[in-house]
Design an enzyme around this catalytic site. Structure first.
Site, PDB file in Angstrom:
ATOM      1  N   ASP A   1       0.851  -1.188   0.000  1.00 37.58           N
ATOM      2  CA  ASP A   1       0.000   0.000   0.000  1.00 37.58           C
ATOM      3  C   ASP A   1       0.889   1.240   0.000  1.00 37.58           C
ATOM      4  O   ASP A   1       1.674   1.445   0.941  1.00 37.58           O
ATOM      5  CB  ASP A   1      -0.885   0.026   1.250  1.00 37.58           C
ATOM      6  CG  ASP A   1      -1.903  -1.103   1.306  1.00 37.58           C
ATOM      7  OD1 ASP A   1      -1.725  -2.111   0.586  1.00 37.58           O
ATOM      8  OD2 ASP A   1      -2.874  -0.992   2.082  1.00 37.58           O
TER       9      ASP A   1
ATOM     10  N   LYS B   1      -7.493   3.061  -2.384  1.00 38.33           N
ATOM     11  CA  LYS B   1      -7.772   3.019  -0.944  1.00 38.33           C
ATOM     12  C   LYS B   1      -8.046   4.429  -0.444  1.00 38.33           C
ATOM     13  O   LYS B   1      -7.411   5.387  -0.877  1.00 38.33           O
ATOM     14  CB  LYS B   1      -6.555   2.398  -0.251  1.00 38.33           C
ATOM     15  CG  LYS B   1      -6.569   2.386   1.264  1.00 38.33           C
ATOM     16  CD  LYS B   1      -5.298   1.715   1.776  1.00 38.33           C
ATOM     17  CE  LYS B   1      -5.111   1.873   3.268  1.00 38.33           C
ATOM     18  NZ  LYS B   1      -3.842   1.257   3.745  1.00 38.33           N
TER      19      LYS B   1
ATOM     20  N   LYS C   1     -10.553  -0.318  -1.280  1.00 36.43           N
ATOM     21  CA  LYS C   1     -10.217  -0.537   0.130  1.00 36.43           C
ATOM     22  C   LYS C   1     -10.595   0.691   0.946  1.00 36.43           C
ATOM     23  O   LYS C   1     -10.143   1.792   0.663  1.00 36.43           O
ATOM     24  CB  LYS C   1      -8.729  -0.843   0.293  1.00 36.43           C
ATOM     25  CG  LYS C   1      -8.308  -1.061   1.754  1.00 36.43           C
ATOM     26  CD  LYS C   1      -6.855  -1.513   1.850  1.00 36.43           C
ATOM     27  CE  LYS C   1      -6.382  -1.606   3.296  1.00 36.43           C
ATOM     28  NZ  LYS C   1      -4.982  -2.095   3.407  1.00 36.43           N
TER      29      LYS C   1
END
Length: 288
Positions: free
Chosen positions: A134, A197, A233
């Site tokens: 990430d 995300k 996400k």
């Protein structure tokens, strides 16, 4: 902004607000044991504390390892998310490879450093055992509307991560406007994101239903245009069973049942595990 035009998407806040009100009204019907267990299986169970140590991360992994013994009817979380220097600890300690090793990288959470440093950190994380990485959108470029530089950085880190699942954090609380959130979503997807995300969890405003809805609409528009399914996400401040169900319902409403699996939907959490277990068991649980 060019990508909003390219994908024919302009967030309509009146429509989004109305949709979110409908979703909120249906939460009670959606919040079943089955759905709560499904949300549990979507978790990137996270520890990102300044005082994390090898021993504390090992204990964290041990709790996940022990889950099937204590709660045999529960699914495992999708992954364990740690700082990149602990990737090897998780990889060595986990007992089930279905629980992926996730790390934050690229100078998380600010992405404020030299690109070479960000790329090297991604390379080292993957070499240490990270299966998912990430990273954070470079807001220093994006907010200056230097979109090409922002794309160049994401692409470079995407290449450094090789075959690892690659998630790009937009930090929507700092993007502020719906148009910026949509533009950042398209930019990240065009640059190779496997997931987009919401947040790092390290700023004042993290995941919100509004930002999630816009990102999911952008994913849908991108899929319609390219045929590529990008995951979503939600992360940052997701601490209750109701929070999880809201994001589950948003993904279901905008993207459909095809996205309701760990390949395309994650919840980045530190407190949610216990909250979901408490809701499922009907009593206070402090397992993690």
């Amino acid at each position: 902004m060019k990508n909003n035009v390219k994908y024919a998407y302009a967030p309509d806040m009146d429509v989004i607000s109305a949709k979110l009100e409908l979703i909120a009204a249906e939460i009670g019907q959606i919040k079943t044991r089955e759905t709560l267990l499904k949300c549990f299986s979507l978790m990137d169970l996270t520890t990102l504390h300044t005082d994390d140590t090898i021993q504390s991360v090992q204990k964290f992994v041990d709790k996940v390892n022990d889950l099937p013994k204590s709660y045999p009817d529960y699914p495992l979380p999708a992954s364990i998310c740690v700082f990149p220097n602990f990737a090897g600890v998780v990889a060595e300690r986990r007992t089930n490879p279905d629980v992926h090793v996730t790390t934050v990288s690229g100078c998380f959470p600010s992405s404020q450093s030299f690109l070479e440093v960000k790329v090297k950190e991604c390379e080292m994380a993957v070499a240490a055992g990270a299966e998912e990485v990430d990273i954070v959108l470079a807001l220093n470029s994006f907010l200056d509307e230097d979109f090409e530089r922002a794309k160049t950085e994401i692409t470079a880190m995407r290449q450094a991560c090789k075959n690892a699942i690659f998630k790009v954090i937009l930090e929507t609380g700092l993007l502020v406007s719906p148009e910026n959130i949509a533009e950042a979503s398209f930019l990240a997807m065009e640059s190779g994101a496997d997931f987009i995300k919401t947040s790092t969890g390290k700023v004042d405003v993290n995941a919100t239903p509004m930002s999630a809805y816009i990102m999911c609409e952008a994913i849908r528009k991108y899929y319609e245009k390219t045929g590529k399914k990008v995951g979503f996400k939600a992360a940052g401040g997701i601490s209750s069973a109701e929070d999880a169900i809201v994001y589950y319902a948003i993904v279901s409403s905008v993207l459909g049942s095809e996205w309701l699996n760990k390949d395309l939907f994650r919840l980045g959490v530190s407190r949610l595990g216990n909250a979901l277990m408490s809701e499922i068991e009907g009593t206070k649980v402090n397992f993690f």
